[in-house]
Design a protein around this motif. Structure first.
Motif, mmCIF file in Angstrom:
data_model
loop_
_atom_site.group_PDB
_atom_site.id
_atom_site.type_symbol
_atom_site.label_atom_id
_atom_site.label_comp_id
_atom_site.label_asym_id
_atom_site.label_seq_id
_atom_site.Cartn_x
_atom_site.Cartn_y
_atom_site.Cartn_z
ATOM 1 N N HIS A 46 -4.343 4.176 -0.512
ATOM 2 C CA HIS A 46 -3.677 4.393 -1.705
ATOM 3 C C HIS A 46 -3.795 3.287 -2.718
ATOM 4 O O HIS A 46 -3.399 2.400 -2.787
ATOM 5 C CB HIS A 46 -2.105 4.518 -1.007
ATOM 6 N N HIS A 48 -3.992 1.726 -6.492
ATOM 7 C CA HIS A 48 -3.277 1.416 -7.973
ATOM 8 C C HIS A 48 -4.461 0.691 -8.724
ATOM 9 O O HIS A 48 -5.110 -0.287 -8.080
ATOM 10 C CB HIS A 48 -1.904 0.792 -7.834
ATOM 11 N N SER A 81 -3.170 6.796 -7.195
ATOM 12 C CA SER A 81 -1.792 6.992 -7.569
ATOM 13 C C SER A 81 -1.707 7.494 -8.919
ATOM 14 O O SER A 81 -2.460 7.164 -10.005
ATOM 15 C CB SER A 81 -0.978 5.629 -7.651
ATOM 16 N N ARG A 221 2.457 4.483 6.473
ATOM 17 C CA ARG A 221 1.812 3.835 5.409
ATOM 18 C C ARG A 221 2.410 2.180 5.438
ATOM 19 O O ARG A 221 3.470 2.093 5.974
ATOM 20 C CB ARG A 221 2.365 4.423 4.178
ATOM 21 N N GLU A 225 1.897 -3.407 -1.209
ATOM 22 C CA GLU A 225 2.708 -2.426 -2.010
ATOM 23 C C GLU A 225 3.931 -2.161 -1.585
ATOM 24 O O GLU A 225 5.073 -2.389 -2.464
ATOM 25 C CB GLU A 225 2.016 -1.205 -2.298
HETATM 26 ZN ZN ZN Z 1 1.906 3.692 -4.926
#
Ligand code: ZN
Length: 269
Positions: A46, A48, A81, A221, A225
């Motif tokens: 995931h 960013h 994201s 997850r 983050e």
């Molecule tokens: Zn995120």
């Protein structure tokens, strides 16, 4: 039970190098951290992006470099994201959806982050849904509050989200649902029957709520983050967080999905 899908969320928008030297922020660092996490058992990354100052950004060129660098190293599923922290307009937030990533996050409602609104208007959500459909990107529905589940079901009924849907139950963001077993179970019971889902448990109950998700047949997850600490006073690294989840899952007899197996479980093909 299906094999366990582990998502690594290595960077996010909040952690800084001042808070933890282990957070990857440049495209090179992110790709390396994703690869190390993949080697430990992560099937989804995931992602960013950060600009040259380390600030959250939706700049397409930076996302492009991250995607390319990860692709050079491994076949992990890349999830971009589209969250509210880094960009303002719908166009900005959907700018990187044409880069060939298989998944993207999609928040189906608004809530609060500690210092700003997690702003997702109905128009903006529909715009992102349409852009994901256009580029065949499968959404992961981010649930920060209970109403985001029925909102996603309504979008699926309109044909804007493909089914079966995949959900991420985010617990423990200050301003949104606290990370408690009761909240996780309530969200779990609110999900449509045919979906797949995971939990992102932020804070000290990260491992316990991840175990609870595992017992309920969900996925997990982990990553900086969500948690910059591995344990009280001990800073985390991304691969170490994945390795711990793998260890707990194996102890419980649940095998770990490879990216290829995760693609089948999530209907990405
Ligand atoms: Zn995120």
């Amino acid at each position: 039970m299906e094999k366990l899908i582990i998502t690594i969320a290595p960077t996010g928008n909040v952690p800084t190098k001042e808070k933890t030297p282990h957070v990857p922020v440049t495209p090179k660092e992110i790709a390396e951290s994703v690869y190390e996490s993949y080697m430990e058992g992560a099937a989804i990354a995931h992602i960013h992006a950060r600009d040259e100052q380390g600030k959250p950004t939706y700049r397409r060129d930076i996302f492009k470099e991250i995607v390319e660098r990860i692709r050079e190293k491994c076949d992990i599923i890349i999830q971009i994201s589209t969250g509210a922290r880094a960009g303002k307009t719908a166009e900005e937030r959907g700018e990187a959806l044409d880069l060939g990533a298989e998944m993207a996050s999609l928040t189906t409602g608004s809530s609060n982050f500690p210092t700003q609104v997690n702003s997702n208007s109905p128009d903006l959500i529909e715009y992102l849904c349409k852009r994901m459909l256009e580029f065949r990107v499968i959404p992961e529905v981010e649930v920060f509050d209970a109403a985001m589940i029925p909102n996603a079901i309504a979008l699926a009924k309109k044909g804007l989200i493909p089914t079966p849907m995949h959900f991420n139950l985010v617990l423990g963001v200050p301003g949104s649902l606290p990370a408690t077993p009761r909240n996780l179970f309530y969200l779990y019971e609110s999900l449509p029957e045919d979906c797949t889902w995971q939990v992102s448990a932020i804070g000290p109950l990260h491992v316990e709520l991840s175990m609870m998700a595992m017992a309920l047949g969900g996925n997990i997850r982990t990553g900086i983050e969500d948690n910059i600490y591995y344990d009280k006073g001990v800073l985390a690294t991304n691969p170490k967080l994945v390795e711990r989840i793998v260890r707990v899952a194996r102890a419980a007899g649940r095998e770990i999905a490879t990216p290829e197996e995760a693609r089948r479980i999530l209907n990405l093909r």
